[in-house]
Structure formats: C-alpha cells, structure tokens
Design a protein around this motif. Structure first.
Motif, PDB file in Angstrom:
ATOM      1  N   THR A 299      -0.324  76.908  10.085  1.00  0.00           N
ATOM      2  CA  THR A 299      -1.777  76.852  10.275  1.00  0.00           C
ATOM      3  C   THR A 299      -2.424  75.981   9.209  1.00  0.00           C
ATOM      4  N   MET A 300      -2.048  76.209   7.961  1.00  0.00           N
ATOM      5  CA  MET A 300      -2.632  75.455   6.854  1.00  0.00           C
ATOM      6  C   MET A 300      -2.223  73.988   6.899  1.00  0.00           C
ATOM      7  N   ALA A 301      -0.985  73.719   7.291  1.00  0.00           N
ATOM      8  CA  ALA A 301      -0.509  72.338   7.356  1.00  0.00           C
ATOM      9  C   ALA A 301      -1.293  71.540   8.398  1.00  0.00           C
ATOM     10  N   ILE A 302      -1.478  72.119   9.577  1.00  0.00           N
ATOM     11  CA  ILE A 302      -2.240  71.443  10.632  1.00  0.00           C
ATOM     12  C   ILE A 302      -3.672  71.188  10.168  1.00  0.00           C
ATOM     13  N   ALA A 303      -4.267  72.212   9.574  1.00  0.00           N
ATOM     14  CA  ALA A 303      -5.648  72.095   9.106  1.00  0.00           C
ATOM     15  C   ALA A 303      -5.779  71.026   8.024  1.00  0.00           C
ATOM     16  N   GLN A 304      -4.819  70.981   7.108  1.00  0.00           N
ATOM     17  CA  GLN A 304      -4.918  70.029   6.002  1.00  0.00           C
ATOM     18  C   GLN A 304      -4.659  68.592   6.445  1.00  0.00           C
ATOM     19  N   ILE A 305      -3.824  68.407   7.448  1.00  0.00           N
ATOM     20  CA  ILE A 305      -3.603  67.055   7.979  1.00  0.00           C
ATOM     21  C   ILE A 305      -4.902  66.531   8.589  1.00  0.00           C
ATOM     22  N   ILE A 306      -5.555  67.387   9.370  1.00  0.00           N
ATOM     23  CA  ILE A 306      -6.841  67.001   9.966  1.00  0.00           C
ATOM     24  C   ILE A 306      -7.876  66.783   8.870  1.00  0.00           C
ATOM     25  N   ASN A 307      -7.872  67.682   7.891  1.00  0.00           N
ATOM     26  CA  ASN A 307      -8.827  67.604   6.790  1.00  0.00           C
ATOM     27  C   ASN A 307      -8.678  66.298   6.015  1.00  0.00           C
ATOM     28  N   PHE A 308      -7.446  65.877   5.823  1.00  0.00           N
ATOM     29  CA  PHE A 308      -7.178  64.634   5.090  1.00  0.00           C
ATOM     30  C   PHE A 308      -7.898  63.455   5.739  1.00  0.00           C
ATOM     31  N   PHE A 309      -7.757  63.337   7.040  1.00  0.00           N
ATOM     32  CA  PHE A 309      -8.330  62.182   7.733  1.00  0.00           C
ATOM     33  C   PHE A 309      -9.854  62.263   7.865  1.00  0.00           C
ATOM     34  N   VAL A 310     -10.380  63.443   8.173  1.00  0.00           N
ATOM     35  CA  VAL A 310     -11.836  63.531   8.338  1.00  0.00           C
ATOM     36  C   VAL A 310     -12.557  63.363   7.003  1.00  0.00           C
ATOM     37  N   GLN A 311     -11.987  63.925   5.940  1.00  0.00           N
ATOM     38  CA  GLN A 311     -12.627  63.767   4.632  1.00  0.00           C
ATOM     39  C   GLN A 311     -12.516  62.321   4.152  1.00  0.00           C
ATOM     40  N   ARG A 312     -11.373  61.715   4.387  1.00  0.00           N
ATOM     41  CA  ARG A 312     -11.170  60.324   3.952  1.00  0.00           C
ATOM     42  C   ARG A 312     -12.110  59.378   4.690  1.00  0.00           C
ATOM     43  N   ASN A 313     -12.222  59.570   6.007  1.00  0.00           N
ATOM     44  CA  ASN A 313     -12.986  58.624   6.821  1.00  0.00           C
ATOM     45  C   ASN A 313     -14.476  58.927   6.906  1.00  0.00           C
ATOM     46  N   ILE A 314     -14.834  60.209   6.854  1.00  0.00           N
ATOM     47  CA  ILE A 314     -16.238  60.580   7.041  1.00  0.00           C
ATOM     48  C   ILE A 314     -16.942  60.876   5.718  1.00  0.00           C
ATOM     49  N   THR A 315     -16.358  61.771   4.926  1.00  0.00           N
ATOM     50  CA  THR A 315     -17.016  62.167   3.679  1.00  0.00           C
ATOM     51  C   THR A 315     -16.982  61.066   2.630  1.00  0.00           C
TER      52      THR A 315
END
Length: 207
Positions: A107-123
């Motif tokens: 669960t955490m791995a899936i969430a963190q992979i998504i988090n990596f890209f959205v934070q990198r590209n959006i935030t």
C-alpha cells in the motif's frame, strides 16, 4: 448562458487570487499544494490498505511470523522488533504475520510512487534529473519506513487493544485501528518528506 459566464468569472477570480498569493508567498503556496496532494495520497492509502489486507488475510501468510531487526526489549521484557508482525490474525491476538506486513508495505509503495510523480510535477515543478531524484527518494523512503516501523512498537498494540478489547469493538475496532495506524504513518511521512523533497527536487539550474 449567464450562469456559465458567472461561473467562468468566479473561476478566473479564484485562479487570479491564487496566482497573486503564490507570487507573494511562494513557499507557503508550495506547502499548501504539498499538503493537499499528501492528503489525497493518504485517502488513497486508506482505500488500498483494507483491500490488500483482505487479499493477504485469506492466505497462509497470516500464519507466517515476520519479526525482524530486534533492538532491545519492551518494558515487559519481551523482544522489541522494528518490524513486529507476529504470526496469527490480529483478532486472534497475533500481529497479522507476513500478510499484514505485505499489505502495509505494498500500500505504501504504491502511494509513494504516485506521490513521487505528483509532488515532482505539480508541487515542485522540478526539472532535475529524475533518476537521481528517484534514487534519493527510495533511500529516504527506506529510512523513513524503518523509523516509522520502529515507532509503531510504541502505539500499534495499545491502539488495537484499546479498540478491540477494552472497548470491545471487535472487527470494527480492528478496522478503525488500521486507519489510525495508517494515518499516524502518513503524518510521520508528511512532516519528514517535505524538507527532503525541497532538496531532491531542486533544479540543477538553481545551484
């Protein structure tokens, strides 16, 4: 037609106000975006966790003990493990075994992979080397996961015991405890990851 025009004006006003706020307070605006996206990722984890827990809960992995990285003892003299998932279902007094560990980590791995890209590209809108950033992100994730797992030994068992046994909520208490422990994990990651992101997502051109 007038309603559409009015809605468009309101939308433009909000966008304009946000642009001005972002210009005056770039760091605060960045943190707010990080906060909103992080909460979205937390919701995703709360949706995925019960699914994976149920999937693995129907396997023999529940009976597979997973207690590793012993670091001293608890107050009662029992061994203190960083990853403490004793064999047996939580409802039966166990720690969920390898099944629970995998449910949490996947669960955490899936969430963190998504988090990596959205934070990198959006935030952070980073243009830095993605492979270098990903490497340091994984390193940080492993260290934080170990630290968060070690801290779980202080609150996980008491929370489950309170909700399931003391308050006699049974399976409902177990589900609530799952969510509470997940939220605590997410909160730890939230406050630790923001400064880390500020470093690993810094553009090379800014150096």
């Amino acid at each position: 037609m007038s309603n559409k025009i009015g809605a468009e004006k309101n939308s433009n006003a909000i966008i304009g106000a946000w642009a001005k706020f972002k210009e005056k307070h770039p760091n605060t605006a960045q943190f707010l975006v990080f906060f909103i996206l992080s909460n979205g990722i937390t919701v995703l984890q709360m949706v995925l966790m019960p699914i994976f827990k149920d999937i693995f809960g129907h396997t023999s992995l529940v009976s597979t003990n997973f207690q590793v990285l012993k670091v001293g003892h608890n107050f009662d003299g029992s061994p203190y493990y960083v990853f403490n998932y004793a064999a047996g279902s939580i409802s039966a007094g166990g720690g969920g075994g390898l099944a629970y560990f995998l449910a949490v980590q996947i669960t955490m791995a899936i969430a963190q992979i998504i988090n990596f890209f959205v934070q990198r590209n959006i935030t952070f809108k980073s243009k830095s080397n993605i492979w270098k950033a990903a490497f340091w992100y994984v390193v940080a994730y492993i260290i934080i996961s170990i630290g968060a797992a070690a801290l779980q030994g202080l609150y996980k068992a008491p929370i489950y015991n309170l909700l399931m046994n003391t308050l006699k909520m049974g399976s409902v208490g177990e589900t609530i405890a799952d969510f509470i422990t997940m939220i605590i994990n997410c909160a730890i990651s939230f406050w630790v990851f923001f400064p880390i992101f500020k470093v690993i997502f810094k553009d090379e051109s800014q150096k």
